[in-house]
Design a protein around this motif. Structure first.
Motif, mmCIF file in Angstrom:
data_model
loop_
_atom_site.group_PDB
_atom_site.id
_atom_site.type_symbol
_atom_site.label_atom_id
_atom_site.label_comp_id
_atom_site.label_asym_id
_atom_site.label_seq_id
_atom_site.Cartn_x
_atom_site.Cartn_y
_atom_site.Cartn_z
ATOM 1 N N TRP A 236 28.433 -63.273 6.949
ATOM 2 C CA TRP A 236 29.236 -62.626 5.916
ATOM 3 C C TRP A 236 30.340 -61.825 6.583
ATOM 4 C CZ3 TRP A 236 28.013 -63.598 0.818
ATOM 5 C CH2 TRP A 236 26.793 -64.246 0.600
ATOM 6 N N VAL A 237 31.595 -62.168 6.288
ATOM 7 C CA VAL A 237 32.753 -61.550 6.936
ATOM 8 C C VAL A 237 33.437 -60.588 5.975
ATOM 9 C CG1 VAL A 237 35.030 -61.983 7.930
ATOM 10 C CG2 VAL A 237 33.106 -63.489 8.506
ATOM 11 N N ALA A 238 33.565 -59.337 6.410
ATOM 12 C CA ALA A 238 34.220 -58.310 5.601
ATOM 13 C C ALA A 238 35.739 -58.441 5.694
ATOM 14 C CB ALA A 238 33.793 -56.925 6.066
ATOM 15 N N GLU A 239 36.411 -57.869 4.708
ATOM 16 C CA GLU A 239 37.870 -57.927 4.638
ATOM 17 C C GLU A 239 38.420 -56.522 4.414
ATOM 18 O OE1 GLU A 239 40.022 -61.097 2.233
ATOM 19 O OE2 GLU A 239 40.311 -59.327 0.967
ATOM 20 N N HIS A 240 39.272 -56.076 5.340
ATOM 21 C CA HIS A 240 39.906 -54.760 5.233
ATOM 22 C C HIS A 240 41.316 -54.842 5.801
ATOM 23 C CE1 HIS A 240 36.412 -52.437 3.906
ATOM 24 N NE2 HIS A 240 35.678 -53.120 4.774
ATOM 25 N N ASN A 241 42.100 -53.816 5.520
ATOM 26 C CA ASN A 241 43.406 -53.671 6.160
ATOM 27 C C ASN A 241 43.682 -52.191 6.361
ATOM 28 O OD1 ASN A 241 43.854 -53.891 3.072
ATOM 29 N ND2 ASN A 241 45.740 -52.901 3.770
ATOM 30 N N ALA A 242 44.509 -51.883 7.318
ATOM 31 C CA ALA A 242 44.943 -50.509 7.603
ATOM 32 C C ALA A 242 43.797 -49.623 8.071
ATOM 33 C CB ALA A 242 45.644 -49.882 6.392
ATOM 34 N N ARG A 243 42.701 -50.211 8.550
ATOM 35 C CA ARG A 243 41.537 -49.444 8.992
ATOM 36 C C ARG A 243 40.994 -50.022 10.298
ATOM 37 N NH1 ARG A 243 41.055 -44.557 6.384
ATOM 38 N NH2 ARG A 243 40.789 -44.777 4.135
ATOM 39 N N ARG A 244 40.748 -49.152 11.290
ATOM 40 C CA ARG A 244 40.207 -49.628 12.559
ATOM 41 C C ARG A 244 38.752 -50.065 12.440
ATOM 42 N NH1 ARG A 244 43.157 -48.925 17.065
ATOM 43 N NH2 ARG A 244 41.305 -49.199 18.350
ATOM 44 N N TYR A 245 38.059 -49.609 11.391
ATOM 45 C CA TYR A 245 36.667 -50.013 11.283
ATOM 46 C C TYR A 245 36.513 -51.428 10.720
ATOM 47 C CZ TYR A 245 36.931 -48.300 6.393
ATOM 48 O OH TYR A 245 37.275 -48.061 5.079
ATOM 49 N N GLY A 246 37.617 -52.065 10.314
ATOM 50 C CA GLY A 246 37.568 -53.444 9.854
ATOM 51 C C GLY A 246 38.954 -54.048 9.890
ATOM 52 N N LYS B 171 25.743 -70.929 6.477
ATOM 53 C CA LYS B 171 26.575 -70.656 5.310
ATOM 54 C C LYS B 171 27.649 -69.635 5.678
ATOM 55 C CE LYS B 171 24.219 -73.049 2.169
ATOM 56 N NZ LYS B 171 24.792 -74.143 1.372
ATOM 57 N N LEU B 172 28.822 -69.756 5.077
ATOM 58 C CA LEU B 172 29.980 -68.932 5.416
ATOM 59 C C LEU B 172 30.370 -68.092 4.204
ATOM 60 C CD1 LEU B 172 31.967 -71.819 7.141
ATOM 61 C CD2 LEU B 172 30.615 -70.063 8.299
ATOM 62 N N GLY B 173 30.109 -66.773 4.272
ATOM 63 C CA GLY B 173 30.316 -65.915 3.120
ATOM 64 C C GLY B 173 31.430 -64.903 3.300
ATOM 65 N N THR B 174 32.175 -64.650 2.234
ATOM 66 C CA THR B 174 33.158 -63.556 2.218
ATOM 67 C C THR B 174 32.446 -62.305 1.719
ATOM 68 O OG1 THR B 174 33.860 -64.076 -0.048
ATOM 69 C CG2 THR B 174 35.060 -65.146 1.748
ATOM 70 N N ALA B 175 32.664 -61.174 2.415
ATOM 71 C CA ALA B 175 31.890 -59.964 2.071
ATOM 72 C C ALA B 175 32.729 -58.697 2.172
ATOM 73 C CB ALA B 175 30.664 -59.852 2.978
ATOM 74 N N VAL B 176 33.659 -58.523 1.307
ATOM 75 C CA VAL B 176 34.017 -59.396 0.203
ATOM 76 C C VAL B 176 35.495 -59.748 0.311
ATOM 77 C CG1 VAL B 176 32.326 -58.299 -1.341
ATOM 78 C CG2 VAL B 176 34.670 -57.464 -1.321
ATOM 79 N N VAL B 177 35.886 -60.720 -0.518
ATOM 80 C CA VAL B 177 37.302 -60.906 -0.751
ATOM 81 C C VAL B 177 37.685 -59.970 -1.894
ATOM 82 C CG1 VAL B 177 36.895 -62.883 -2.281
ATOM 83 C CG2 VAL B 177 39.124 -62.574 -1.228
ATOM 84 N N ARG B 178 38.668 -59.103 -1.635
ATOM 85 C CA ARG B 178 39.072 -58.081 -2.610
ATOM 86 C C ARG B 178 40.035 -58.723 -3.611
ATOM 87 N NH1 ARG B 178 41.688 -54.666 1.920
ATOM 88 N NH2 ARG B 178 42.280 -56.822 2.348
ATOM 89 N N LEU B 179 39.550 -59.065 -4.771
ATOM 90 C CA LEU B 179 40.325 -59.877 -5.707
ATOM 91 C C LEU B 179 41.666 -59.262 -6.110
ATOM 92 C CD1 LEU B 179 37.597 -61.420 -8.045
ATOM 93 C CD2 LEU B 179 38.598 -62.327 -5.947
ATOM 94 N N PRO B 180 41.775 -57.946 -6.347
ATOM 95 C CA PRO B 180 43.082 -57.414 -6.752
ATOM 96 C C PRO B 180 44.169 -57.531 -5.681
ATOM 97 C CG PRO B 180 41.324 -55.907 -7.370
ATOM 98 C CD PRO B 180 40.719 -56.926 -6.449
ATOM 99 N N LEU B 181 43.797 -57.803 -4.442
ATOM 100 C CA LEU B 181 44.783 -57.860 -3.356
ATOM 101 C C LEU B 181 45.191 -59.289 -2.996
ATOM 102 C CD1 LEU B 181 43.468 -55.027 -0.999
ATOM 103 C CD2 LEU B 181 45.175 -54.913 -2.821
ATOM 104 N N HIS B 182 44.785 -60.265 -3.808
ATOM 105 C CA HIS B 182 45.158 -61.663 -3.586
ATOM 106 C C HIS B 182 45.604 -62.293 -4.892
ATOM 107 C CE1 HIS B 182 43.266 -61.876 0.459
ATOM 108 N NE2 HIS B 182 42.332 -61.106 -0.078
#
Length: 350
Positions: free
Chosen positions: A47-57, A77-88
């Motif tokens: 499960w791959v997390a999604e962040h921006n503007a942060r060193r922790y992700g 299995k390849l999971g998004t954790a999470v894809v932030r829907l309002p930013l796409h």
């Protein structure tokens, strides 16, 4: 070796944190290697997390990173954790996710969320206060685009007129959708009404985990889903743990400390995930019910107690909290796979 549990699955969580002792490029390559090793060791999911503007992700697009992971793995299995829907844009997101499902021969899990960090929204000039409405509309359009060849949508934020989308996912009618739950019961209820599985975050109270699963089951059945469908959705559902394994418990605690304390020190929204808002001594985290650190024997015992208490059979392990040294992380993953997982009957891929 005796089997203490039945039908369990074990996943691996990837945040891609960059502490002072690692570079971004090093961490990105390290975690791709961890995904490859997890596949070889028999872990069920990553499960791959999604962040921006942060060193922790630092992965701003989970789908780009998972495309790279798909190319170097065979079964996991390849999971998004999470894809932030309002930013796409949901149509573009549907196309990207379907592409991953095709590349991976149908191994995609879609974890969705609203996003919770105002700084990340501000960086992209997206109104944080509108994320709830944007999330709901984006999820509707995302599912429409994954299920149907031609897409028409009229909404507050998006208008799409009879657009044909390519490719379509391998999994039909679409890859499983997971809703990530921090604390809210309302999120559990909404996910259950829509028939989506859930992933529970780092709650301090196992009783709350158990209660949320029962709430999900009751709500989904009341919404008209069959018992078989609901139990399958719950079987996919799971919980995230900070987890680390070494030859003995003291060694595990010593090795895990540096990364955990750096991560907790830079995280300013710990309370959302069941931790104290203020940074605490290391012992606080070691004693937290969402942290399992120790010898294979201790980790096995803790997982069995969690399973018996909550009824959940899917655990997502966060070995690399805070940018742990690579060989240390790989060693812990291997020890877990060889000396913990065999105690449990590992569930077939679902």
């Amino acid at each position: 070796m005796s089997q203490l549990g039945q039908g369990m699955t074990f996943g691996v969580f990837m945040l891609n944190s960059v502490p002072p002792w690692k570079s971004p490029a090093e961490e990105l390559k390290d975690e791709l290697e961890q995904i490859k090793v997890a596949d070889e060791l028999g872990f069920h999911s990553v499960w791959v997390a999604e962040h921006n503007a942060r060193r922790y992700g630092i992965v701003s697009s989970a789908q780009v990173y998972l495309a790279a992971a798909a190319a170097q793995t065979k079964k996991i299995k390849l999971g998004t954790a999470v894809v932030r829907l309002p930013l796409h844009h949901p149509l573009k997101l549907a196309e990207d996710l379907a592409l991953i499902d095709v590349i991976s021969d149908g191994r995609l899990y879609i974890g969705v969320g609203k996003g919770y960090d105002p700084l990340e929204f501000a960086a992209y000039n997206v109104d944080f206060n509108e994320r709830d409405e944007m999330y709901k509309e984006s999820l509707d359009l995302l599912k429409n685009a994954l299920e149907n060849q031609f897409v028409t949508h009229r909404g507050k934020y998006y208008n799409v007129n009879n657009v044909e989308t390519f490719p379509k996912p391998v999994q039909k009618p679409m890859p499983p959708i997971f809703v990530m739950i921090s604390r809210s019961d309302s999120s559990v209820i909404n996910a259950a009404k829509q028939g989506h599985s859930i992933i529970l975050g780092q709650f301090s109270d196992w009783d709350d985990c158990k209660r949320k699963i029962e709430l999900y089951r009751e709500t989904a059945i009341s919404a008209g889903y069959s018992k078989e469908y609901v139990e399958e959705a719950i079987a996919r559902s799971g919980k995230l743990f900070n987890l680390y394994c070494a030859e003995d418990t003291r060694q595990a605690q010593d090795e895990y400390e540096k990364g955990v304390m750096w991560y907790m020190g830079v995280r300013d929204n710990r309370s959302m995930f069941g931790f104290s808002r203020e940074t605490q001594p290391y012992e606080y985290y070691l004693n937290h019910r969402s942290v399992i650190v120790g010898s294979p024997e201790k980790v096995t015992k803790d997982l069995q107690e969690f399973r018996e208490h909550t009824g959940l059979n899917h655990v997502i392990c966060w070995f690399n909290c805070g940018g742990q040294p690579q060989q240390q992380t790989l060693k812990s993953m291997k020890l877990f796979a060889e000396q913990v997982m065999p105690h449990f009957e590992v569930k077939e891929y679902i």
